[in-house]
Write a protein that holds these residues in place. Structure first.
Motif, mmCIF file in Angstrom:
data_model
loop_
_atom_site.group_PDB
_atom_site.id
_atom_site.type_symbol
_atom_site.label_atom_id
_atom_site.label_comp_id
_atom_site.label_asym_id
_atom_site.label_seq_id
_atom_site.Cartn_x
_atom_site.Cartn_y
_atom_site.Cartn_z
ATOM 1 N N GLY A 300 42.776 5.848 58.410
ATOM 2 C CA GLY A 300 44.104 5.575 57.873
ATOM 3 C C GLY A 300 44.379 6.115 56.490
ATOM 4 N N ASN A 301 43.355 6.310 55.658
ATOM 5 C CA ASN A 301 43.610 6.869 54.339
ATOM 6 C C ASN A 301 44.207 8.271 54.488
ATOM 7 O OD1 ASN A 301 42.814 4.846 52.485
ATOM 8 N ND2 ASN A 301 40.670 5.272 52.966
ATOM 9 N N PRO A 302 45.280 8.587 53.781
ATOM 10 C CA PRO A 302 45.989 9.846 54.041
ATOM 11 C C PRO A 302 45.129 11.095 53.929
ATOM 12 C CG PRO A 302 47.331 8.403 52.662
ATOM 13 C CD PRO A 302 45.987 7.754 52.776
ATOM 14 N N VAL A 303 44.315 11.188 52.898
ATOM 15 C CA VAL A 303 43.486 12.386 52.738
ATOM 16 C C VAL A 303 42.460 12.465 53.863
ATOM 17 C CG1 VAL A 303 41.815 13.563 51.256
ATOM 18 C CG2 VAL A 303 43.867 12.535 50.255
ATOM 19 N N SER A 304 41.858 11.319 54.210
ATOM 20 C CA SER A 304 40.905 11.303 55.318
ATOM 21 C C SER A 304 41.577 11.743 56.610
ATOM 22 C CB SER A 304 40.331 9.897 55.500
ATOM 23 O OG SER A 304 39.577 9.498 54.390
ATOM 24 N N ALA A 305 42.798 11.278 56.842
ATOM 25 C CA ALA A 305 43.513 11.633 58.063
ATOM 26 C C ALA A 305 43.800 13.126 58.123
ATOM 27 C CB ALA A 305 44.811 10.833 58.154
ATOM 28 N N LEU A 306 44.275 13.700 57.023
ATOM 29 C CA LEU A 306 44.652 15.109 57.046
ATOM 30 C C LEU A 306 43.429 16.022 57.096
ATOM 31 C CD1 LEU A 306 46.951 17.061 57.179
ATOM 32 C CD2 LEU A 306 47.107 17.019 54.675
ATOM 33 N N VAL A 307 42.381 15.683 56.356
ATOM 34 C CA VAL A 307 41.151 16.475 56.440
ATOM 35 C C VAL A 307 40.575 16.395 57.851
ATOM 36 C CG1 VAL A 307 38.754 16.652 55.654
ATOM 37 C CG2 VAL A 307 40.587 16.352 53.989
ATOM 38 N N GLY A 367 38.013 11.305 46.262
ATOM 39 C CA GLY A 367 38.407 10.112 47.013
ATOM 40 C C GLY A 367 39.462 10.396 48.060
ATOM 41 N N SER A 368 39.555 9.484 49.049
ATOM 42 C CA SER A 368 40.422 9.721 50.209
ATOM 43 C C SER A 368 41.843 9.208 50.024
ATOM 44 C CB SER A 368 39.805 9.060 51.448
ATOM 45 O OG SER A 368 39.611 7.677 51.227
ATOM 46 N N GLY A 369 42.169 8.694 48.848
ATOM 47 C CA GLY A 369 43.519 8.188 48.637
ATOM 48 C C GLY A 369 44.379 9.064 47.754
ATOM 49 N N PHE A 370 43.857 10.224 47.330
ATOM 50 C CA PHE A 370 44.568 11.045 46.346
ATOM 51 C C PHE A 370 45.410 12.121 47.039
ATOM 52 C CE2 PHE A 370 40.873 9.329 44.116
ATOM 53 C CZ PHE A 370 41.470 8.784 42.987
ATOM 54 N N LEU A 371 46.480 11.667 47.695
ATOM 55 C CA LEU A 371 47.329 12.595 48.435
ATOM 56 C C LEU A 371 48.096 13.523 47.493
ATOM 57 C CD1 LEU A 371 48.303 13.453 51.229
ATOM 58 C CD2 LEU A 371 50.078 11.693 51.092
ATOM 59 N N GLY A 372 48.434 13.024 46.304
ATOM 60 C CA GLY A 372 49.130 13.865 45.341
ATOM 61 C C GLY A 372 48.310 15.084 44.964
ATOM 62 N N TRP A 373 47.015 14.903 44.806
ATOM 63 C CA TRP A 373 46.145 16.042 44.501
ATOM 64 C C TRP A 373 46.081 16.998 45.692
ATOM 65 C CZ3 TRP A 373 44.321 17.541 39.924
ATOM 66 C CH2 TRP A 373 44.264 16.609 38.884
#
Length: 403
Positions: A300-307, A367-373
């Motif tokens: 569910g964490n956005p970065v984890s999902a997209l990666v 980290g897996s929550g840094f979607l802005g980065w």
């Protein structure tokens, strides 16, 4: 869990690819074929062009009639006819010229075209100021494509040029591998599509993000947001959606070890396997089949999902419709700064690639929550599971996310 108990990235890639598989060929209208992949060879049913025609605005002539033409000694010919494009054509008599437009059929008896720039542009009598050989500025029938030849091979990605060629040959339906249909859903009672979230709510970003990623991969995304953390409601809604014809169910969230993991609770007992992959970010993963569709469950964490989508889903989707380049291009670049990685896990770090300098800059924390980065990155730095420290200047594999 020790890293030795984790599934390898390559093993999970193979599992997802096998689940999605390759779609059966289907005929689609030419207008819908761009970006898809031909399943059969295309053989020309006619020649292109289908008749001799003019490559220039000018005058159709017999080359022998203007063999002596020069700027100081022009050859003058009576203009016996005008031939606009698409008009019927007669015969060219010796010692005459026909004024002709680009694309118009060459009159019988003519074997060359003199461009208007090499004449005085006369309409009754034309003065030709340069000789031209037979065949000059003539597009001969079959000069581009001969009837009966294979013009496009199976496996060709259909782009604008291919669409144009097919249209010119009169092809209106094309046999291709169709776009996979992907049901993209986020779950969680805390999620909302409301621009003003209520207390304890957060705006859903994953389904928007993953639907865009599905579209970018060449598939068809059907986005849904289901907020009920309730297994019976989830399954009823899911069954209704899958009945519309879906090749892949792609979920995000609800796959970890905590309570209220509705995706895991609903699909785990029904044939979907949930496991941990030796990857950072994106360790918890789910995969299997349900309701006749392949199922891939992302964290569910956005970065984890997209990666995870980039690593497992995108190449499998592109392979399912026969794309010859399912994977992102990988280039080699030197690090602009030192980085560390978790032992035993393959790490995909966000980066910014400078192709001209041959360097890559790590971009933001891991980290897996840094979607802005992530939104500011254009590549992923691929760090093998057995590497923990990389020094400035070391060469690494980099996935180019722009291509």
């Amino acid at each position: 869990m020790s890293t030795s108990a984790l599934r390898s990235v390559s093993d999970h890639q193979r599992r997802v690819a096998d689940l999605i598989g390759m779609l059966e060929p289907a005929a689609v209208p030419l207008a819908e074929a761009r970006g898809l992949v031909l399943a059969d060879d295309v053989v020309a049913g006619e020649a292109l062009p289908s008749f001799d025609n003019s490559a220039m605005d000018g005058y159709a002539v017999r080359a022998e009639d203007i063999a002596s033409a020069a700027a100081d000694a022009p050859v003058r010919l009576p203009v016996a006819a005008d031939i606009p494009a698409g008009a019927p054509v007669g015969d060219l008599e010796p010692g005459t010229a026909h004024r002709i437009m680009t694309g118009a059929p060459l009159p019988r008896g003519a074997d060359a075209v003199v461009e208007v720039e090499a004449t005085d542009g006369g309409t009754d009598v034309v003065a030709v100021t340069a000789a031209r050989d037979a065949g000059s500025f003539v597009r001969t029938a079959g000069g581009d494509v001969m009837s009966g030849t294979t013009v496009l091979e199976a496996g060709t990605v259909i782009g604008p040029a291919q669409v144009g060629l097919l249209a010119a040959l009169g092809v209106r339906d094309v046999v291709v591998r169709p776009r996979p249909r992907v049901l993209v859903c986020s779950t969680g009672s805390e999620l909302t599509d409301d621009p003003t979230p209520g207390a304890g709510q957060i705006r859903d970003s994953n389904s928007h993000m993953l639907a865009a990623a599905v579209d970018d991969a060449g598939a068809v995304a059907i986005r849904r947001l289901w907020v009920a953390d309730d297994v019976p409601t989830f399954l009823r809604t899911l069954d209704a959606e899958l009945g519309t014809g879906v090749d892949l169910l792609l979920t995000s969230g609800g796959v970890s070890a905590g309570a209220y993991e509705v995706v895991k609770d609903a699909l785990g007992p029904r044939g979907v396997e949930f496991t941990k992959v030796a990857m950072q970010p994106g360790m918890p993963q789910g995969s299997g089949t349900y309701g006749g569709a392949a199922v891939v469950c992302l964290p569910g964490n956005p970065v984890s999902a997209l990666v995870s989508f980039e690593v497992f889903v995108r190449p499998a989707l592109r392979a399912s419709y026969g794309h010859p380049r399912p994977h992102r291009p990988v280039v080699r670049a030197s690090l602009t700064e030192a980085i560390t990685s978790t032992p035993g896990k393959r790490q995909l770090r966000r980066g910014r690639l400078d192709p001209a300098a041959g360097t890559v800059e790590p971009w933001g924390p891991p980290g897996s929550g840094f979607l802005g980065w992530f939104a500011g990155a254009d590549c992923l730095i691929d760090i093998p599971a057995d590497v923990t420290d990389l020094a400035t200047g070391e060469i690494v594999d980099v996935w180019d996310l722009t291509r």
